[in-house]
Design an enzyme around this catalytic site. Structure first.
Site, PDB file in Angstrom:
ATOM      1  N   ASP A 187      39.829  39.308  41.513  1.00  0.00           N
ATOM      2  CA  ASP A 187      40.655  39.520  40.325  1.00  0.00           C
ATOM      3  C   ASP A 187      40.543  40.998  39.910  1.00  0.00           C
ATOM      4  O   ASP A 187      40.668  41.877  40.752  1.00  0.00           O
ATOM      5  CB  ASP A 187      40.233  38.552  39.204  1.00  0.00           C
ATOM      6  N   TYR A 326      45.134  44.763  31.128  1.00  0.00           N
ATOM      7  CA  TYR A 326      46.445  44.532  31.734  1.00  0.00           C
ATOM      8  C   TYR A 326      47.434  45.618  31.289  1.00  0.00           C
ATOM      9  O   TYR A 326      48.289  46.037  32.069  1.00  0.00           O
ATOM     10  CB  TYR A 326      46.974  43.149  31.350  1.00  0.00           C
ATOM     11  N   HIS A 378      39.969  30.643  42.430  1.00  0.00           N
ATOM     12  CA  HIS A 378      39.968  31.962  41.815  1.00  0.00           C
ATOM     13  C   HIS A 378      38.582  32.392  41.343  1.00  0.00           C
ATOM     14  O   HIS A 378      38.243  33.568  41.401  1.00  0.00           O
ATOM     15  CB  HIS A 378      40.953  31.968  40.649  1.00  0.00           C
TER      16      HIS A 378
END
Length: 400
Positions: A187, A326, A378
């Site tokens: 990630d 982000y 994940h």
């Protein structure tokens, strides 16, 4: 909650011991807020998001039976430290192996993860002889909290993207006295780790990733346009393309919101249930795994695992500060970056996309390890710590 650190010295370059101690009134406030949740009506289709039955089961357990103190005792017993780098306090766990020739390894978490993702791999990697491996497989572990996450400081200026974080990790490892080391991430942890590899700092021997950036330029262009797949793809590559196409069409809403307007998410700072729902809906496979845990059918993650992490976000008030990463980053998550140092890749079947070997070989000309394992998604280190630890050992064995 403000970090509590020792005061050995005021010098910026010093590394301080760090103590975790959550006041009881914060836990009481958390339970009160959970019990005061205003619930919406039930979804009319399961595809609409986190189902009411799941989140109400989570809330019921969180407010009554969940015990943060039980986790805190175990978590706080680890060696925690904090050091200021480029004006931001960086929290990290630092566990040195008793084995003399252990290889230093920095492991970086992602979102909505934290250092809690890595707790289950600490003993297998630092104490391998107790886990079916040899002393030659030992690692010294450095597990930092990303800026704006957990007990690390929250940047008060812009510019803290994965590139800047990678530079900070170089400083951290040097400050700890490591002249040679390896790095791992998935990630955001992969974004930081690949940028670290691109910096080629002296002493970085290689990296491992469980969410590699391998998508070739022609495939990336086709995905961006929403057009047809490029010609000449193998069956494995077509599968990866279709999964990515579906993910970009239906699975990136949370990322788009945080990339554009992270500060608007006031609800996740004010409501613990709002925060929990936002975090557990990261991707479909992870949500399904978490939902099963709250339906009495736990898989790789238990109810306590999930709530340890969500509570950690709540108590550190890092829902919005973590979301800003982000907004800061302008990197394409899955596109080839041009990493030239040795790389190991592990494909977990429930990851956001299964990177084909052919793409990995193109993306990483010094690919030293590639393996597709049977289980995991994940949150690989958190879900499947044994398999994850074995993959780390296999990747870096040739670099010692």
């Amino acid at each position: 909650m403000e970090p509590t650190a020792s005061t050995k010295s005021a010098a910026a370059e010093d590394v301080h011991e760090f103590t975790i101690d959550v006041p009881e009134e914060q836990l009481e406030d958390l339970r009160n807020r959970i019990n005061a949740t205003k619930w919406p009506d039930r979804e009319v289709d399961p595809s609409q998001g986190v189902q009411l039955e799941t989140i109400q089961a989570l809330a019921s357990y969180w407010a009554t039976d969940y015990d943060w103190r039980k986790f805190e005792e175990r978590f706080a017993a680890l060696p925690h430290f904090i050091t200021k780098i480029d004006g931001v306090d960086i929290h990290f766990i630092h566990v040195r192996s008793e084995h003399e020739d252990a290889l230093p390894l920095i492991v970086t978490h992602g979102w909505p993860g934290s250092t809690i993702e890595q707790l289950k791999i600490i003993d297998p990697l630092t104490n391998p002889t107790e886990h079916g491996a040899s002393a030659a497989d030992a690692f010294h572990l450095v597990i930092p909290s990303l800026p704006g996450h957990g007990f690390s400081g929250k940047p008060t200026e812009t510019g803290w993207d994965p590139i800047r974080i990678a530079r900070a990790w170089v400083v951290l490892m040097k400050r700890l006295g490591y002249t040679e080391f390896v790095a791992q991430g998935g990630d955001w942890g992969n974004a930081v780790t690949e940028q670290l590899a691109l910096l080629k700092p002296p002493g970085l021997l290689g990296i491992h990733t469980n969410m590699p950036a391998t998508v070739p330029p022609d495939v990336s262009k086709a995905l961006a346009s929403g057009g047809s797949e490029p010609s000449g793809l193998s069956a494995e590559e077509k599968k990866a393309y279709e999964i990515l196409k579906h993910f970009f069409a239906t699975g990136v809403g949370y990322a788009s919101e945080m990339a554009n307007r992270p500060q608007t998410l006031y609800g996740i700072a004010d409501s613990p249930i709002g925060l929990a729902a936002w975090m557990i809906d990261h991707d479909v496979r992870s949500y399904e795994l978490i939902a099963r845990a709250f339906a009495g059918q736990p898989g790789g993650l238990s109810r306590d695992d999930v709530l340890d992490n969500v509570t950690h976000y709540w108590l550190t008030n890092s829902g919005i500060s973590s979301a800003r990463l982000y907004w800061e980053s302008h990197l394409a998550f899955f596109d080839v970056k041009g990493v030239e140092i040795p790389v190991g890749v592990t494909v977990f079947p429930d990851e956001l996309y299964p990177a084909p070997r052919s793409w990995a070989e193109q993306a990483y000309p010094k690919l030293i390890h590639y393996n597709q394992v049977d289980e995991g998604g994940h949150f690989a280190a958190w879900e499947q710590p044994q398999a994850f630890s074995e993959e780390i050992r296999a990747t870096f064995s040739s670099l010692r």
